[in-house]
Design an enzyme around this catalytic site. Sequence first.
Site, PDB file in Angstrom:
ATOM      1  CE  LYS A 136     -14.107 -11.178  64.603  1.00 10.33           C
ATOM      2  NZ  LYS A 136     -13.488 -10.844  63.445  1.00 10.33           N
ATOM      3  CG  ASP A 174     -12.250 -15.147  64.716  1.00  9.83           C
ATOM      4  OD1 ASP A 174     -11.239 -14.961  64.940  1.00  9.83           O
ATOM      5  OD2 ASP A 174     -13.080 -14.510  63.991  1.00  9.83           O
TER       6      ASP A 174
HETATM    7  C1  SUD Z   1     -11.097 -12.942  59.390  1.00 13.87           C
HETATM    8  C2  SUD Z   1     -11.466 -13.448  60.792  1.00 13.87           C
HETATM    9  C3  SUD Z   1     -10.658 -12.306  61.728  1.00 13.87           C
HETATM   10  O1  SUD Z   1     -10.801 -12.432  63.191  1.00 13.87           O
HETATM   11  O2  SUD Z   1     -12.625 -13.326  61.247  1.00 13.87           O
HETATM   12  P1  SUD Z   1     -14.271 -13.170  60.369  1.00 13.87           P
HETATM   13  O3  SUD Z   1     -14.092 -11.994  59.270  1.00 13.87           O
HETATM   14  O4  SUD Z   1     -14.480 -14.526  59.857  1.00 13.87           O
HETATM   15  O5  SUD Z   1     -15.021 -12.684  61.711  1.00 13.87           O
HETATM   16  C4  SUD Z   1     -10.886 -14.742  61.293  1.00 13.87           C
HETATM   17  O6  SUD Z   1      -9.567 -14.727  60.938  1.00 13.87           O
HETATM   18  C5  SUD Z   1     -11.752 -16.002  60.596  1.00 13.87           C
HETATM   19  O7  SUD Z   1     -11.804 -16.764  61.633  1.00 13.87           O
HETATM   20  P2  SUD Z   1     -13.032 -17.968  61.370  1.00 13.87           P
HETATM   21  O8  SUD Z   1     -14.149 -17.507  60.741  1.00 13.87           O
HETATM   22  O9  SUD Z   1     -13.304 -18.685  62.820  1.00 13.87           O
HETATM   23  O10 SUD Z   1     -12.488 -18.940  60.273  1.00 13.87           O
HETATM   24  P3  SUD Z   1     -12.491 -20.390  60.298  1.00 13.87           P
HETATM   25  O11 SUD Z   1     -13.867 -20.751  60.177  1.00 13.87           O
HETATM   26  O12 SUD Z   1     -11.465 -21.064  60.926  1.00 13.87           O
HETATM   27  O13 SUD Z   1     -11.976 -20.551  58.826  1.00 13.87           O
HETATM   28  C6  SUD Z   1     -12.770 -20.252  57.446  1.00 13.87           C
HETATM   29  C7  SUD Z   1     -11.734 -20.161  56.373  1.00 13.87           C
HETATM   30  O14 SUD Z   1     -10.977 -19.069  56.295  1.00 13.87           O
HETATM   31  C8  SUD Z   1      -9.735 -19.353  56.103  1.00 13.87           C
HETATM   32  N1  SUD Z   1      -8.898 -18.844  57.087  1.00 13.87           N
HETATM   33  C9  SUD Z   1      -9.183 -18.702  58.558  1.00 13.87           C
HETATM   34  C10 SUD Z   1      -8.261 -18.353  59.449  1.00 13.87           C
HETATM   35  C11 SUD Z   1      -6.806 -18.409  59.093  1.00 13.87           C
HETATM   36  N2  SUD Z   1      -6.035 -18.010  60.191  1.00 13.87           N
HETATM   37  N3  SUD Z   1      -6.525 -18.500  57.780  1.00 13.87           N
HETATM   38  C12 SUD Z   1      -7.267 -18.781  56.744  1.00 13.87           C
HETATM   39  O15 SUD Z   1      -6.884 -18.756  55.574  1.00 13.87           O
HETATM   40  C13 SUD Z   1      -9.605 -20.854  55.792  1.00 13.87           C
HETATM   41  O16 SUD Z   1      -9.601 -20.792  54.240  1.00 13.87           O
HETATM   42  C14 SUD Z   1     -10.726 -21.498  56.402  1.00 13.87           C
HETATM   43  O17 SUD Z   1     -11.055 -22.372  55.653  1.00 13.87           O
END
Ligand code: SUD
Length: 288
Positions: A9, A135
């Site tokens: 994504k 996600d």
């Molecule tokens: C930033 C994003 C954007 O799409 O993606 P990625 O960069 O990881 O792909 C997402 O919000 C990432 O989602 P995901 O990777 O599933 O996160 P999770 O495993 O649920 O959380 C990992 C950590 O990120 C932080 N976290 C995550 C989601 C959120 N809304 N708030 C947070 O503060 C928390 O500290 C959590 O412990």
Amino acid sequence: MLYVKAPAKINLTLDVLYKRPDNFHEVEMVMTTVDLADRISLESREDGVIQIISTDNFVPNDHRNFAYQAARLIKDTYGIRQGVSITIEKEIPIAAGLAGGSSDAAATLKGLNELWDLGLSIDELAELGAKIGSDVSFCVYGGTALATGRGEKIKELPAPPNCWVVLAKPKIGVSTAEVYGGLKVEGLQHPNTQQMIQAIETKDYELLCSSLGNVLETVTFKLHPEVVMLKEQMKRFGADATLMSGSGPTVFGLVDSEARVSRIYNGLRGFCEEVYAVRILGERNTLA
Ligand SMILES: C[C@@](CO)(OP(=O)(O)O)[C@H](O)COP(=O)(O)OP(=O)(O)OC[C@H]1O[C@@H](n2ccc(N)nc2=O)[C@H](O)[C@@H]1O
Ligand SMILES: Nc1ncnc2c1ncn2[C@@H]1O[C@H](COP(=O)(O)OP(=O)(O)O)[C@@H](O)[C@H]1O
């Protein structure tokens, strides 16, 4: 043996509204899947074991793997006796902001629903997915959506206007937790999420380009200045608009002409090893 595709994504917008008491951040994100995908194959086994086999040495092959966690969750929730061998052919760069691990988990949930004949709806699978990571619910649905809450509340959107997406990942991995942890919510420049939704609904490519925005750029740019440089290069080679995806470090550029795609791709390949030219997948694929 059952095969399932697990697409990456990108975030067209990523806004943070506030930090919640549970330490997650309340977000508003427009996300869409692209045709860069891991391939997952699932083979049921009688000994009850969950085995992860991966072509990539950096992918954990135990309980830390999100696909493992998906299989464990299904087994425990529905009292399944069988085990499963999960082979992951990794195409999506790891720790890149492209949700590779989350998509592998989502594909495993969908695949096991079929393999073990569980008859779960897509909404039920998305609800299970939220227990693995923020996600995963989006990845269960795929297509294009507005994600709210901590990312797990999904509202379907139509396909964005047709365009190419050039992805480039610098040779660094970024920890999502570290990036959210470094965010100062006060004084953020918020993207215009409603304008992005309007751009998608009216298939207005120019408006889509001018509505891109990601508040996490501020944090990752400070940690890794090479991401800013990559973004600038991409723009210089001719991308119509550029943004970092998720917590980074992958940067993407949108392009509406095929000729320009190869110019940008070739230009970036000069100094960045991981460059991909892909298409937006557009709409949700409702087949579980
Ligand atoms: C930033 C994003 C954007 O799409 O993606 P990625 O960069 O990881 O792909 C997402 O919000 C990432 O989602 P995901 O990777 O599933 O996160 P999770 O495993 O649920 O959380 C990992 C950590 O990120 C932080 N976290 C995550 C989601 C959120 N809304 N708030 C947070 O503060 C928390 O500290 C959590 O412990
Ligand atoms: N199936 C998987 N594929 C890739 N990484 C995984 C997987 N399962 C767990 N991980 C772990 O998840 C972390 C985040 O990886 P990934 O999901 O690729 O990135 P992002 O959260 O930036 O989209 C990695 O550090 C990796 O060790």
